[in-house]
Design a protein around this motif. Structure first.
Motif, PDB file in Angstrom:
ATOM      1  N   LEU A   1     -13.928 -43.442   6.699  1.00 16.66           N
ATOM      2  CA  LEU A   1     -12.625 -42.840   6.448  1.00 16.66           C
ATOM      3  C   LEU A   1     -12.198 -42.018   7.665  1.00 16.66           C
ATOM      4  O   LEU A   1     -13.036 -41.440   8.342  1.00 16.66           O
ATOM      5  N   CYS A   2     -10.904 -41.946   7.906  1.00 12.37           N
ATOM      6  CA  CYS A   2     -10.361 -41.249   9.094  1.00 12.37           C
ATOM      7  C   CYS A   2     -11.014 -41.828  10.344  1.00 12.37           C
ATOM      8  O   CYS A   2     -11.473 -41.107  11.226  1.00 12.37           O
ATOM      9  N   CYS A   3     -11.058 -43.151  10.429  1.00 10.70           N
ATOM     10  CA  CYS A   3     -11.831 -43.823  11.468  1.00 10.70           C
ATOM     11  C   CYS A   3     -11.282 -43.653  12.877  1.00 10.70           C
ATOM     12  O   CYS A   3     -12.032 -43.718  13.847  1.00 10.70           O
ATOM     13  N   GLY A   4      -9.988 -43.448  13.018  1.00  7.84           N
ATOM     14  CA  GLY A   4      -9.425 -43.349  14.364  1.00  7.84           C
ATOM     15  C   GLY A   4      -9.723 -44.614  15.157  1.00  7.84           C
ATOM     16  O   GLY A   4      -9.649 -45.721  14.642  1.00  7.84           O
ATOM     17  N   LYS A   5     -10.132 -44.450  16.389  1.00  6.76           N
ATOM     18  CA  LYS A   5     -10.443 -45.594  17.251  1.00  6.76           C
ATOM     19  C   LYS A   5     -11.882 -46.076  17.107  1.00  6.76           C
ATOM     20  O   LYS A   5     -12.259 -47.106  17.654  1.00  6.76           O
ATOM     21  N   SER A   6     -12.720 -45.335  16.367  1.00  4.98           N
ATOM     22  CA  SER A   6     -14.122 -45.691  16.210  1.00  4.98           C
ATOM     23  C   SER A   6     -14.267 -47.047  15.523  1.00  4.98           C
ATOM     24  O   SER A   6     -13.527 -47.366  14.592  1.00  4.98           O
TER      25      SER A   6
ATOM     26  N   ASP B   1     -22.040 -47.657  -0.772  1.00  3.69           N
ATOM     27  CA  ASP B   1     -23.303 -46.934  -0.681  1.00  3.69           C
ATOM     28  C   ASP B   1     -23.155 -45.718   0.229  1.00  3.69           C
ATOM     29  O   ASP B   1     -23.601 -44.635  -0.088  1.00  3.69           O
ATOM     30  N   THR B   2     -22.515 -45.917   1.387  1.00  6.36           N
ATOM     31  CA  THR B   2     -22.377 -44.860   2.379  1.00  6.36           C
ATOM     32  C   THR B   2     -20.916 -44.694   2.762  1.00  6.36           C
ATOM     33  O   THR B   2     -20.243 -45.672   3.057  1.00  6.36           O
ATOM     34  N   VAL B   3     -20.457 -43.446   2.760  1.00  9.35           N
ATOM     35  CA  VAL B   3     -19.114 -43.124   3.219  1.00  9.35           C
ATOM     36  C   VAL B   3     -19.247 -42.162   4.398  1.00  9.35           C
ATOM     37  O   VAL B   3     -19.866 -41.107   4.283  1.00  9.35           O
ATOM     38  N   LEU B   4     -18.686 -42.558   5.518  1.00  6.38           N
ATOM     39  CA  LEU B   4     -18.677 -41.775   6.751  1.00  6.38           C
ATOM     40  C   LEU B   4     -17.276 -41.222   6.950  1.00  6.38           C
ATOM     41  O   LEU B   4     -16.295 -41.943   6.769  1.00  6.38           O
ATOM     42  N   CYS B   5     -17.173 -39.937   7.321  1.00  2.27           N
ATOM     43  CA  CYS B   5     -15.861 -39.341   7.519  1.00  2.27           C
ATOM     44  C   CYS B   5     -15.919 -38.224   8.557  1.00  2.27           C
ATOM     45  O   CYS B   5     -16.776 -37.352   8.488  1.00  2.27           O
ATOM     46  N   ASP B   6     -15.001 -38.269   9.514  1.00  3.48           N
ATOM     47  CA  ASP B   6     -14.810 -37.200  10.498  1.00  3.48           C
ATOM     48  C   ASP B   6     -13.313 -36.914  10.517  1.00  3.48           C
ATOM     49  O   ASP B   6     -12.582 -37.401  11.370  1.00  3.48           O
ATOM     50  N   PRO B   7     -12.844 -36.122   9.537  1.00  2.00           N
ATOM     51  CA  PRO B   7     -11.399 -35.929   9.361  1.00  2.00           C
ATOM     52  C   PRO B   7     -10.783 -35.057  10.453  1.00  2.00           C
ATOM     53  O   PRO B   7     -11.495 -34.339  11.163  1.00  2.00           O
ATOM     54  N   PRO B   8      -9.472 -35.102  10.559  1.00  2.00           N
ATOM     55  CA  PRO B   8      -8.798 -34.207  11.508  1.00  2.00           C
ATOM     56  C   PRO B   8      -9.026 -32.756  11.090  1.00  2.00           C
ATOM     57  O   PRO B   8      -9.117 -32.443   9.911  1.00  2.00           O
ATOM     58  N   TYR B   9      -9.128 -31.894  12.079  1.00  2.00           N
ATOM     59  CA  TYR B   9      -9.435 -30.491  11.794  1.00  2.00           C
ATOM     60  C   TYR B   9      -8.220 -29.681  11.389  1.00  2.00           C
ATOM     61  O   TYR B   9      -8.338 -28.505  11.103  1.00  2.00           O
ATOM     62  N   ASN B  10      -7.059 -30.273  11.371  1.00  2.00           N
ATOM     63  CA  ASN B  10      -5.854 -29.523  11.018  1.00  2.00           C
ATOM     64  C   ASN B  10      -5.399 -29.782   9.589  1.00  2.00           C
ATOM     65  O   ASN B  10      -4.274 -29.479   9.237  1.00  2.00           O
TER      66      ASN B  10
ATOM     67  N   VAL C   1     -10.827 -47.119   7.348  1.00  2.00           N
ATOM     68  CA  VAL C   1      -9.595 -46.649   6.719  1.00  2.00           C
ATOM     69  C   VAL C   1      -8.992 -45.543   7.583  1.00  2.00           C
ATOM     70  O   VAL C   1      -9.698 -44.625   8.012  1.00  2.00           O
ATOM     71  N   ASP C   2      -7.689 -45.634   7.835  1.00  2.00           N
ATOM     72  CA  ASP C   2      -7.000 -44.615   8.620  1.00  2.00           C
ATOM     73  C   ASP C   2      -5.520 -44.649   8.261  1.00  2.00           C
ATOM     74  O   ASP C   2      -5.007 -45.684   7.819  1.00  2.00           O
ATOM     75  N   LEU C   3      -4.837 -43.547   8.477  1.00  2.00           N
ATOM     76  CA  LEU C   3      -3.404 -43.467   8.197  1.00  2.00           C
ATOM     77  C   LEU C   3      -2.568 -44.102   9.307  1.00  2.00           C
ATOM     78  O   LEU C   3      -1.452 -44.563   9.072  1.00  2.00           O
ATOM     79  N   ASP C   4      -3.125 -44.169  10.515  1.00  2.00           N
ATOM     80  CA  ASP C   4      -2.391 -44.673  11.681  1.00  2.00           C
ATOM     81  C   ASP C   4      -2.655 -46.170  11.869  1.00  2.00           C
ATOM     82  O   ASP C   4      -3.756 -46.576  12.225  1.00  2.00           O
ATOM     83  N   PRO C   5      -1.649 -47.017  11.656  1.00  2.00           N
ATOM     84  CA  PRO C   5      -1.847 -48.459  11.803  1.00  2.00           C
ATOM     85  C   PRO C   5      -2.203 -48.879  13.229  1.00  2.00           C
ATOM     86  O   PRO C   5      -2.792 -49.944  13.428  1.00  2.00           O
ATOM     87  N   GLU C   6      -1.892 -48.052  14.216  1.00  2.00           N
ATOM     88  CA  GLU C   6      -2.236 -48.390  15.601  1.00  2.00           C
ATOM     89  C   GLU C   6      -3.742 -48.366  15.847  1.00  2.00           C
ATOM     90  O   GLU C   6      -4.227 -48.917  16.835  1.00  2.00           O
ATOM     91  N   ASN C   7      -4.506 -47.761  14.938  1.00  2.00           N
ATOM     92  CA  ASN C   7      -5.968 -47.754  15.050  1.00  2.00           C
ATOM     93  C   ASN C   7      -6.590 -49.041  14.509  1.00  2.00           C
ATOM     94  O   ASN C   7      -7.800 -49.205  14.546  1.00  2.00           O
ATOM     95  N   ASN C   8      -5.764 -49.932  13.990  1.00  2.00           N
ATOM     96  CA  ASN C   8      -6.200 -51.224  13.438  1.00  2.00           C
ATOM     97  C   ASN C   8      -7.281 -51.096  12.359  1.00  2.00           C
ATOM     98  O   ASN C   8      -8.277 -51.812  12.387  1.00  2.00           O
ATOM     99  N   PRO C   9      -7.076 -50.198  11.378  1.00  2.00           N
ATOM    100  CA  PRO C   9      -8.055 -50.097  10.293  1.00  2.00           C
ATOM    101  C   PRO C   9      -7.913 -51.287   9.342  1.00  2.00           C
ATOM    102  O   PRO C   9      -6.912 -52.006   9.359  1.00  2.00           O
ATOM    103  N   ASP C  10      -8.917 -51.474   8.511  1.00  2.00           N
ATOM    104  CA  ASP C  10      -8.846 -52.516   7.482  1.00  2.00           C
ATOM    105  C   ASP C  10      -7.868 -52.127   6.376  1.00  2.00           C
ATOM    106  O   ASP C  10      -7.270 -52.991   5.740  1.00  2.00           O
ATOM    107  N   LEU C  11      -7.726 -50.825   6.154  1.00  5.38           N
ATOM    108  CA  LEU C  11      -6.799 -50.322   5.143  1.00  5.38           C
ATOM    109  C   LEU C  11      -6.042 -49.137   5.734  1.00  5.38           C
ATOM    110  O   LEU C  11      -6.660 -48.196   6.233  1.00  5.38           O
ATOM    111  N   VAL C  12      -4.718 -49.215   5.689  1.00  6.71           N
ATOM    112  CA  VAL C  12      -3.867 -48.114   6.159  1.00  6.71           C
ATOM    113  C   VAL C  12      -3.440 -47.321   4.936  1.00  6.71           C
ATOM    114  O   VAL C  12      -2.742 -47.848   4.064  1.00  6.71           O
ATOM    115  N   CYS C  13      -3.887 -46.063   4.854  1.00 11.54           N
ATOM    116  CA  CYS C  13      -3.490 -45.201   3.740  1.00 11.54           C
ATOM    117  C   CYS C  13      -3.937 -43.776   4.019  1.00 11.54           C
ATOM    118  O   CYS C  13      -4.742 -43.526   4.911  1.00 11.54           O
TER     119      CYS C  13
END
Length: 84
Positions: A4-9, A41-50, A16-28
């Motif tokens: 989640l909040c994958c960005g460019k990673s 099984d595993t959820v990884l997340c490094d959300p924006p700090y703001n 999953v990411d909100l920005d379609p320019e990051n080419n996520p599998d799901l934009v939301c």
């Protein structure tokens, strides 16, 4: 692994990411993924700090709902008051 909040990673099997320019599998907004309960099984997340307090709370609720085994969460928090 769900990222989640994958960005460019490119980490994770499903990104999953909100920005379609990051080419996520799901934009939301990651607080409203509409994924089934305990679907990963595993959820990884490094959300924006703001993120606002309520958004951070909603994000943690969503992660807890969809993770069946483990959560890897990278974020810093400022306590709501001096006692945490």
């Amino acid at each position: 692994t769900l990222h989640l909040c994958c960005g460019k990673s490119q980490l994770g099997d499903f990104r999953v990411d909100l920005d379609p320019e990051n080419n996520p599998d799901l934009v939301c907004d990651v607080t409203q993924t509409n994924l089934p309960d305990e679907s990963w099984d595993t959820v990884l997340c490094d959300p924006p700090y703001n993120g606002k307090f309520q958004w951070n709370h909603d994000l943690l609720s969503e992660i807890s709902r969809i993770a069946s085994k483990r959560i890897i969460f990278q974020h810093w928090f400022i306590p709501a008051d001096k006692d945490g």
